[in-house]
Design a protein around this motif. Structure first.
Motif, mmCIF file in Angstrom:
data_model
loop_
_atom_site.group_PDB
_atom_site.id
_atom_site.type_symbol
_atom_site.label_atom_id
_atom_site.label_comp_id
_atom_site.label_asym_id
_atom_site.label_seq_id
_atom_site.Cartn_x
_atom_site.Cartn_y
_atom_site.Cartn_z
ATOM 1 N N GLN A 251 0.856 -1.183 0.000
ATOM 2 C CA GLN A 251 0.000 0.000 0.000
ATOM 3 C C GLN A 251 0.894 1.235 0.000
ATOM 4 O O GLN A 251 1.661 1.445 0.939
ATOM 5 C CB GLN A 251 -0.893 0.013 1.241
ATOM 6 N N ASN A 252 0.781 2.019 -1.036
ATOM 7 C CA ASN A 252 1.639 3.195 -1.163
ATOM 8 C C ASN A 252 0.973 4.417 -0.524
ATOM 9 O O ASN A 252 -0.237 4.424 -0.269
ATOM 10 C CB ASN A 252 1.944 3.452 -2.636
ATOM 11 N N ASP A 253 1.765 5.445 -0.299
ATOM 12 C CA ASP A 253 1.250 6.640 0.377
ATOM 13 C C ASP A 253 0.132 7.325 -0.394
ATOM 14 O O ASP A 253 -0.694 8.024 0.196
ATOM 15 C CB ASP A 253 2.390 7.640 0.615
ATOM 16 N N ASP A 254 0.106 7.176 -1.718
ATOM 17 C CA ASP A 254 -0.949 7.800 -2.524
ATOM 18 C C ASP A 254 -2.176 6.898 -2.651
ATOM 19 O O ASP A 254 -3.059 7.142 -3.463
ATOM 20 C CB ASP A 254 -0.422 8.167 -3.917
ATOM 21 N N ARG A 255 -2.214 5.838 -1.842
ATOM 22 C CA ARG A 255 -3.319 4.877 -1.769
ATOM 23 C C ARG A 255 -3.380 3.940 -2.975
ATOM 24 O O ARG A 255 -4.293 3.147 -3.104
ATOM 25 C CB ARG A 255 -4.677 5.567 -1.545
ATOM 26 N N ARG A 256 -2.408 4.039 -3.868
ATOM 27 C CA ARG A 256 -2.281 3.030 -4.915
ATOM 28 C C ARG A 256 -1.572 1.809 -4.319
ATOM 29 O O ARG A 256 -1.102 1.843 -3.185
ATOM 30 C CB ARG A 256 -1.479 3.575 -6.101
#
Length: 490
Positions: A251-256
């Protein structure tokens, strides 16, 4: 006399090849044209996953997820040599999605469609489980669930091969120039790689040109039935970041989300980005900014940071997503849309789609065409094994053991690769060979002249790129000198 077909399919990607296979199997005389190599665009540049799309649940795309989950089981059954299960590890980051939401999503993922061969989701304590070894010590727990891996470009080739064996005409390096429409059919102009033009007739036309669907639509002189948004997905390949066959979904910080997947035995595949693409899809490449983004996503959650200078290869695929008006590239529907134009001879345009659901898309497309032509026939592809997938009741390991007994002189790594790539067609490829010497020159990384001949004769391969980067991916394992020499030899 002018060649005539019931159906002409424009585009040799996964959708076009799947439609050609389905159509010819239902009794429609079929021709597929592809201006380059099969899977030469998006279909060889995917994340190489057969998956339901866990993150699509956040966008309430339940029908797409259900259909995709069901298709995992179908593809495992009909192509067991190039599709196989993979365990995905989802580290939990408290600042992202809450645990209850992930647990609920995984419960839905396990139960939206019937699971036959894949284990369900589970919680994982990374302080005790080997899955935690590559991860940052700050990440204490998470989840594991099942999806599948696919050799994407080989899936395209096998669909085209099966279509050809059933009577379809597969024409690579053949461009669709334009078409004139009449009530009873289309007059189509094609151009071969050498510039020679041909005119043929067909009763119906399918535009499955992927990122070039709008250009092909204009060449039919028919009104546009929809539009696409071109979204670039870039991937990087790094030296293996960990041991084990599990993949990670970060889970990346940009919610991708970013996948980290074991690749080709010695590498890790990291992707993907979601960036609007301008211009011709053929120019797509992984930009320095995208490589940095992917490296940062890994470094944020893995113990060992990675940097762009470690990238050994990168590639980009352009997804032709149906334009539903959404501003956020990650929120645009991944579902497919089929538009049938019957203002004269039928024209079916394919928008969007994903490799996991290509077979269902093809079924629906051929049903629409069959209805328009008054030539309806039952669906059949869900129960028909693709070339190489018939193991006589054995699993892949059992079949490989049989090949080991039959060809004891084959080195184990080469044997495993050939079985994974060609399955039950390995004996046909090897022929009467009784030693490695009988397979001819080794061009590097175990690529023998016997295999090269097979790919050229049976799988429409013509160039070094076709063989090294689409049919086999052996370019990754060769030295620059070996790649250069092979390019000159072929």
């Amino acid at each position: 006399m002018m060649n005539a077909f019931d159906l002409l399919v424009i585009g040799g990607g996964i959708n076009g090849a799947g439609i050609a296979r389905d159509a010819v199997g239902r009794g429609l005389s079929t021709c597929l044209v592809e201006r380059g190599d099969l899977a030469g665009g998006t279909s060889s540049n995917s994340s190489k996953l057969v998956h339901g799309g866990l993150r699509y649940l956040e966008h309430y795309e339940f029908r797409l997820v259900r259909e995709a989950l069901a298709e995992r089981e179908v593809l495992l059954r009909i192509a067991p040599h190039i599709v196989w299960p993979m365990r995905f590890v989802l580290p939990h980051r408290a600042e992202m999605r809450p645990r209850w939401l992930i647990r609920a999503g995984l419960f839905l993922y396990d139960h939206l469609a019937r699971r036959v061969s894949l284990p369900g989701a589970e919680s994982v304590d990374f302080r005790k489980h080997p899955f935690g070894a590559p991860l940052s010590p700050a990440i204490a727990n998470g989840f594991a669930y099942s999806d599948c891996w696919v050799e994407d470009s080989r899936l395209v080739v096998l669909n085209a091969k099966d279509a050809a064996r059933r009577g379809a005409s597969i024409r690579t390096r053949t461009s669709f120039v334009d078409a004139a429409r009449e009530a009873e059919g289309w007059t189509v102009r094609l151009r071969a790689e050498n510039g020679t033009e041909e005119t043929l007739r067909c009763k119906a036309l399918v535009n499955a040109a992927g990122p070039w669907v709008m250009a092909a639509q204009d060449q039919t002189h028919a009104a546009r039935a929809g539009n696409v948004r071109l979204i670039r997905g870039s991937h990087i390949v790094l030296p293996a970041l960990y041991e084990g066959e599990q993949a990670y979904i970060l889970q990346n910080d940009d919610r991708r989300v970013v996948f980290v997947i074991p690749y080709q035995g010695r590498f890790s595949l990291v992707g993907t980005t979601d960036v609007p693409h301008e211009g011709d899809a053929a120019t797509a490449h992984c930009t320095p900014e995208e490589a940095e983004y992917l490296c940062a996503a890994v470094s944020r959650q893995f113990r060992r940071p990675v940097t762009p200078d470690q990238v050994v290869w990168s590639y980009s695929g352009v997804r032709p997503l149906y334009d539903d008006g959404t501003d956020d590239p990650s929120a645009i529907t991944r579902d497919y849309v089929l538009k049938l134009d019957e203002a004269g001879a039928p024209l079916l345009s394919i928008y969007g789609g994903k490799i996991t659901t290509y077979r269902r898309l093809a079924e629906e497309a051929v049903e629409k065409i069959g209805h328009a032509l008054g030539r309806e026939a039952p669906a059949w592809t869900a129960g028909a094994t693709l070339p190489g997938g018939e193991f006589g009741g054995r699993d892949l390991a059992g079949y490989e053991a049989e090949i080991a007994t039959r060809y004891p002189w084959l080195p184990a790594p080469l044997r495993a690769r050939l079985v994974r790539a060609y399955g039950s067609e390995v004996p046909a490829l090897l022929g009467e060979a009784a030693s490695m010497a009988d397979l001819g020159q080794d061009h590097g990384a175990g690529l023998t002249q016997r295999e090269v001949d097979w790919l050229q004769r049976e799988e429409w391969a013509r160039t070094a790129e076709d063989i090294l980067w689409r049919r086999s991916r052996l370019g990754l394992h060769m030295t620059p000198a070996q790649r250069e020499a092979f390019g000159k030899a072929i």
